[in-house]
Design an enzyme around this catalytic site. Structure first.
Site, PDB file in Angstrom:
ATOM      1  N   ASP A 337       0.758  -1.234   0.159  1.00  0.00           N
ATOM      2  CA  ASP A 337      -0.040  -0.107   0.202  1.00  0.00           C
ATOM      3  C   ASP A 337       0.934   1.143  -0.131  1.00  0.00           C
ATOM      4  O   ASP A 337       1.916   1.109   0.616  1.00  0.00           O
ATOM      5  CB  ASP A 337      -0.806   0.143   1.184  1.00  0.00           C
ATOM      6  CG  ASP A 337      -2.088  -0.530   0.972  1.00  0.00           C
ATOM      7  OD1 ASP A 337      -2.404  -0.917  -0.144  1.00  0.00           O
ATOM      8  OD2 ASP A 337      -2.889  -1.011   2.099  1.00  0.00           O
ATOM      9  N   GLU A 378      -7.660  11.731   6.649  1.00  0.00           N
ATOM     10  CA  GLU A 378      -7.525  12.705   5.325  1.00  0.00           C
ATOM     11  C   GLU A 378      -8.789  13.761   5.538  1.00  0.00           C
ATOM     12  O   GLU A 378      -8.621  14.808   5.427  1.00  0.00           O
ATOM     13  CB  GLU A 378      -7.382  12.005   4.147  1.00  0.00           C
ATOM     14  CG  GLU A 378      -6.176  11.304   3.759  1.00  0.00           C
ATOM     15  CD  GLU A 378      -6.076   9.710   4.260  1.00  0.00           C
ATOM     16  OE1 GLU A 378      -7.204   9.368   4.977  1.00  0.00           O
ATOM     17  OE2 GLU A 378      -5.006   9.392   4.410  1.00  0.00           O
ATOM     18  N   PHE A 405     -17.386   8.083   3.872  1.00  0.00           N
ATOM     19  CA  PHE A 405     -16.617   7.791   2.700  1.00  0.00           C
ATOM     20  C   PHE A 405     -16.251   6.104   2.740  1.00  0.00           C
ATOM     21  O   PHE A 405     -16.609   5.685   3.907  1.00  0.00           O
ATOM     22  CB  PHE A 405     -15.061   8.334   3.105  1.00  0.00           C
ATOM     23  CG  PHE A 405     -14.043   7.803   2.214  1.00  0.00           C
ATOM     24  CD1 PHE A 405     -13.856   8.366   0.909  1.00  0.00           C
ATOM     25  CD2 PHE A 405     -13.070   6.839   2.515  1.00  0.00           C
ATOM     26  CE1 PHE A 405     -12.750   7.899   0.069  1.00  0.00           C
ATOM     27  CE2 PHE A 405     -12.282   6.313   1.614  1.00  0.00           C
ATOM     28  CZ  PHE A 405     -12.037   6.905   0.596  1.00  0.00           C
ATOM     29  N   SER A 406     -16.033   5.635   1.585  1.00  0.00           N
ATOM     30  CA  SER A 406     -15.865   4.203   1.726  1.00  0.00           C
ATOM     31  C   SER A 406     -15.027   3.817   0.388  1.00  0.00           C
ATOM     32  O   SER A 406     -14.973   4.891  -0.330  1.00  0.00           O
ATOM     33  CB  SER A 406     -17.158   3.385   1.184  1.00  0.00           C
ATOM     34  OG  SER A 406     -17.717   3.670  -0.147  1.00  0.00           O
ATOM     35  N   ALA A 407     -14.275   2.768   0.625  1.00  0.00           N
ATOM     36  CA  ALA A 407     -13.321   2.243  -0.386  1.00  0.00           C
ATOM     37  C   ALA A 407     -13.914   2.155  -1.878  1.00  0.00           C
ATOM     38  O   ALA A 407     -13.439   2.375  -2.784  1.00  0.00           O
ATOM     39  CB  ALA A 407     -12.680   1.223   0.021  1.00  0.00           C
ATOM     40  N   THR A 409     -16.719   3.791  -3.146  1.00  0.00           N
ATOM     41  CA  THR A 409     -17.335   5.141  -3.786  1.00  0.00           C
ATOM     42  C   THR A 409     -16.094   6.029  -3.877  1.00  0.00           C
ATOM     43  O   THR A 409     -16.233   6.757  -4.500  1.00  0.00           O
ATOM     44  CB  THR A 409     -18.506   5.590  -3.000  1.00  0.00           C
ATOM     45  OG1 THR A 409     -17.768   5.935  -1.536  1.00  0.00           O
ATOM     46  CG2 THR A 409     -19.597   4.650  -2.824  1.00  0.00           C
ATOM     47  N   SER A 412     -17.188  11.218  -0.244  1.00  0.00           N
ATOM     48  CA  SER A 412     -18.010  11.458   0.987  1.00  0.00           C
ATOM     49  C   SER A 412     -18.746  12.990   0.793  1.00  0.00           C
ATOM     50  O   SER A 412     -18.532  13.715  -0.206  1.00  0.00           O
ATOM     51  CB  SER A 412     -17.144  11.719   2.121  1.00  0.00           C
ATOM     52  OG  SER A 412     -16.128  13.032   2.123  1.00  0.00           O
ATOM     53  N   ASP A 565      -3.811  -3.178   6.418  1.00  0.00           N
ATOM     54  CA  ASP A 565      -4.003  -2.960   7.843  1.00  0.00           C
ATOM     55  C   ASP A 565      -5.509  -2.635   7.784  1.00  0.00           C
ATOM     56  O   ASP A 565      -6.290  -2.650   8.815  1.00  0.00           O
ATOM     57  CB  ASP A 565      -3.242  -1.815   8.368  1.00  0.00           C
ATOM     58  CG  ASP A 565      -3.364  -0.415   7.740  1.00  0.00           C
ATOM     59  OD1 ASP A 565      -4.227  -0.611   6.616  1.00  0.00           O
ATOM     60  OD2 ASP A 565      -2.707   0.556   7.923  1.00  0.00           O
TER      61      ASP A 565
END
Length: 729
Positions: A337, A378, A405-407, A409, A412, A565
């Site tokens: 990552d 962030e 917020f989502s991984a 889409t 936010s 993580d």
């Protein structure tokens, strides 16, 4: 109760928020292995070695089981026909078996020492269990009083909520569902620097036995009593859950096959000896069998595997199986990552860049409003940046519908009945902030038309931020039923860790291709990759993209390692051949991986790969040495046994041993002593340096192959000079 304290991203995002920062410029020492063998370790391991002499346990290692049967047989023969030679042979055969069990016991004792340290972290404490859970809190909302009752920590069940305040011990493994706190994890990780644990992110997981240093958190228990992370660690480092790896099993089959071959060879040797008039005593034949079977590697095989896992534990990495350690040594592709691995972690909002006629104040207010539902570091940094510039609070207006917020889409926002302070109470207001492609899709769904000048300026801003290595977040809004419009860009700044290029050069020297995985756009990702020296990039990656990439590489016959993580990393960690989960990450990530890094340092993958390669090289080196040993012992014993009947064998009797009896006894003694001599090497491991397979093979053959041939000739000859002085031999 006071409201929860929000930590600044400049603190939570800094390297010290996870572990103490490195002071070596990012360079790590070569993997040299573990500690030297001491007499104290031998004394403490001796009782365990004696218990391992139980035939029911020895039968699991066929080579050493044959040696134990041989030792028992020679003991019976020595009782039946007492003699100095017989008793010396029997004693040294038993010592050979004991040396094998001692090597394994010493390796296990190191794990038990680690387990004792971990048990100190297991504290059966009381817990303040929540009686009536309150509604989940949103960022910036007021925390209600929580009714609790004091219960023993052993009675907690999965799903229970507990309140832990400063100075209290976290009673079990769980996830923080409310609040943020500094936690002392030194009992588990050994690191004295506190770490930040907070709700709503990838650093929400906490471990039972750690201590809250500041503030208050509410923890949801995720593991039942007896199955906590520390419990599993203790079981693993003690070796109670260690199973043979595929390579160990394959090598064990080979050693068993060789043992059967030598058993048949020795069994058929007596008829030929009788026919030629050189009948051999049964005692000599048993000793010959023990000397010819691959006892050296058979004795050390288990210790090598245990020591490999122990070397990981010494570096604060917990391997769930020996298979994972072996796979690390064969890794071809490494997925990393960007955020927190290649770079320092939490990107911070540094400025807002408006488009067209939009003012900085307008863009800042919209960016803050759209970030209130974004619980990522962030998103919080955007709120803190705007609050620092404009002032104000992070409270959401009444009736707000949040878009977290989502991984998937990568965006936010918030939907309101009316824009705050706009003077149009009946006009709905929507605002979004996220990756450029995600916001573009949202704009298209509203049939927005971005003016050409604004689109050109926006593209220039996004490109400029990306080329600088930053991350651009686009902000857009929609009033009423009118098409949405773009307001501008928020600049998130990311910093590459020192020494990353040198580390990736090391991996490249090992023949490992590195791939940086990130949700950023390709331009930003390539800028960071070029600075860090990564081989390839997977940009704008979703959890599905990571999983698909790993599967493609595996279908091509490559072994893949990955560090992660977050919960969104769990599918990829489970699919990867080596999945290293960060201890600071979520419970889902730690359950999915087959290794856990207690220091939460993803770049430690380099050391993990080195240790895996060191394990394979050590096993290969000692196997080569053992086989070469057997060849040399063959030339030492057989000519001495039959030279009296077949003078032609005198050519092969290069060592000129005193007598057949001294030749056999010297070989038996050497067989035991060489195991003792190699125990430290099996525990420490052969020193590994990045090199090609051809170079490693050449070094293996020259050092351990040739050394395995020469050592018995020298050793047996010296022992023969001493043995021949013993009366009756």
């Amino acid at each position: 109760m006071s409201a929860p304290v929000r930590t600044s991203p400049t603190v939570a995002g800094s390297p010290s928020s996870r572990t103490a920062p490195r002071t070596d410029g990012g360079h790590r020492r070569p993997v040299r292995g573990g500690r030297a063998l001491t007499w104290a370790q031998v004394r403490s391991a001796l009782p365990g070695a004696l218990r391992k002499l139980d035939p029911r346990r020895m039968v699991r290692t066929p080579v050493m089981f044959v040696v134990e049967v041989g030792a028992a047989a020679t003991t019976l023969l020595a009782v039946a026909e007492p003699g100095v030679f017989a008793w010396w042979v029997a004693a040294w055969l038993w010592l050979t078996v004991l040396c094998a069990t001692l090597a394994e016991s010493v390796a296990e004792s190191r794990g038990k020492a680690q387990a004792s340290t971990l048990r100190a972290a297991q504290q059966h404490t009381t817990a303040r269990k929540v009686v009536a859970p309150a509604e989940p809190l949103r960022y910036g909302s007021r925390r209600a009083e929580i009714e609790t009752t004091v219960v023993p920590s052993a009675t907690l069940r999965v799903g229970d909520l507990v309140v832990v305040e400063a100075g209290e011990t976290i009673p079990g493994d769980g996830d923080v569902v409310e609040g943020v706190a500094a936690v002392d994890e030194s009992a588990v990780t050994g690191e004295s620097a506190p770490v930040i644990r907070e709700s709503g992110g990838d650093r929400s997981a906490v471990t039972g036995g750690t201590v809250v240093l500041s503030d208050r958190v509410v923890v949801r228990i995720t593991a039942p009593t007896g199955s906590t992370f520390v419990d599993r660690m203790i079981a693993l480092v003690e070796g109670s859950e260690r199973r043979r790896t595929p390579n160990e099993t394959a090598l064990d089959v080979l050693l068993t096959s060789l043992t059967i071959v030598f058993l048949l060879a020795v069994a058929t040797l007596q008829p030929f000896a009788v026919y030629s008039g050189a009948r051999q005593p049964l005692l000599v034949l048993v000793a010959l069998l023990v000397c010819l079977v691959p006892t050296t590697i058979g004795a050390l095989l288990s210790a090598i595997g245990i020591a490999g896992m122990d070397r990981l534990v010494q570096r604060n990495v917990l391997a769930m199986s020996g298979r994972a350690v072996e796979a690390a040594g064969d890794v071809d592709v490494l997925l990393l990552d960007k955020t927190g691995t290649v770079t320092y972690g939490n990107r911070r909002a540094t400025r807002v860049l408006p488009v067209g006629a939009v003012t900085e104040a307008e863009l800042a207010r919209a960016a803050r409003l759209s970030s209130l539902a974004d619980e990522t570091p962030e998103g919080r940094s955007v709120v803190d940046l705007v609050d620092a510039v404009l002032g104000g609070s992070a409270e959401l207006p009444p009736g707000a519908e949040q878009v977290p917020f989502s991984a998937q889409t990568r965006m936010s926002g918030v939907d309101l009945d009316a824009e705050p302070g706009a003077g149009h109470p009946g006009e709905p207001y929507r605002v979004r902030k996220g990756a450029g492609s995600a916001v573009r899709a949202w704009l298209q769904s509203t049939e927005a038309h971005v003016p050409a000048a604004d689109a050109e300026e926006l593209a220039a801003l996004v490109d400029g931020v990306s080329r600088s290595g930053g991350t651009p977040l686009v902000v857009a809004e929609q009033r009423g039923e009118r098409p949405a419009r773009v307001l501008g860009v928020v600049h998130l700044k990311d910093v590459v860790k020192e020494g990353m290029r040198e580390r990736f050069d090391e991996l490249r020297a090992m023949g490992i291709r590195t791939v940086m995985v990130t949700g950023d756009n390709r331009v930003t990702a390539q800028a960071i990759a070029a600075e860090a020296g990564v081989d390839d990039v997977l940009a704008e990656a979703t959890p599905e993209d990571k999983l698909a990439l790993i599967r493609r590489e595996q279908e091509g016959g490559r072994l893949v390692a990955m560090a992660g993580d977050g919960t969104n990393d769990a599918p990829a960690l489970a699919q990867a051949d080596v999945g290293v989960a960060m201890n600071s990450g979520t419970s889902a990530a730690k359950e999915a991986g087959n290794m856990v890094d207690l220091d939460s340092d993803p770049t430690k993958l380099i050391e993990i790969v080195q240790i895996g390669k060191q394990l394979l090289i050590t096993r290969g080196a000692l196997t080569t040495f053992s086989v070469a040993n057997d060849v040399a012992k063959y030339f030492a014993i057989l000519p001495a046994m039959f030279v009296g009947v077949f003078p032609q064998l005198d050519v092969l009797d290069v060592m000129r041993l005193a007598s057949p009896e001294s030749a056999v006894l010297s070989a038996v003694v050497f067989n035991a002593l060489i195991i003792v001599a190699l125990v430290p090497l099996s525990l420490r491991g052969v020193r590994y340096r990045p090199a090609s397979a051809a170079v490693l093979l050449r070094r293996n053959l020259l050092l351990y192959g040739l050394g395995g041939l020469v050592a018995p000739f020298v050793g047996i000859k010296l022992l023969d000079l001493l043995v021949s002085l013993i009366p009756g031999v």
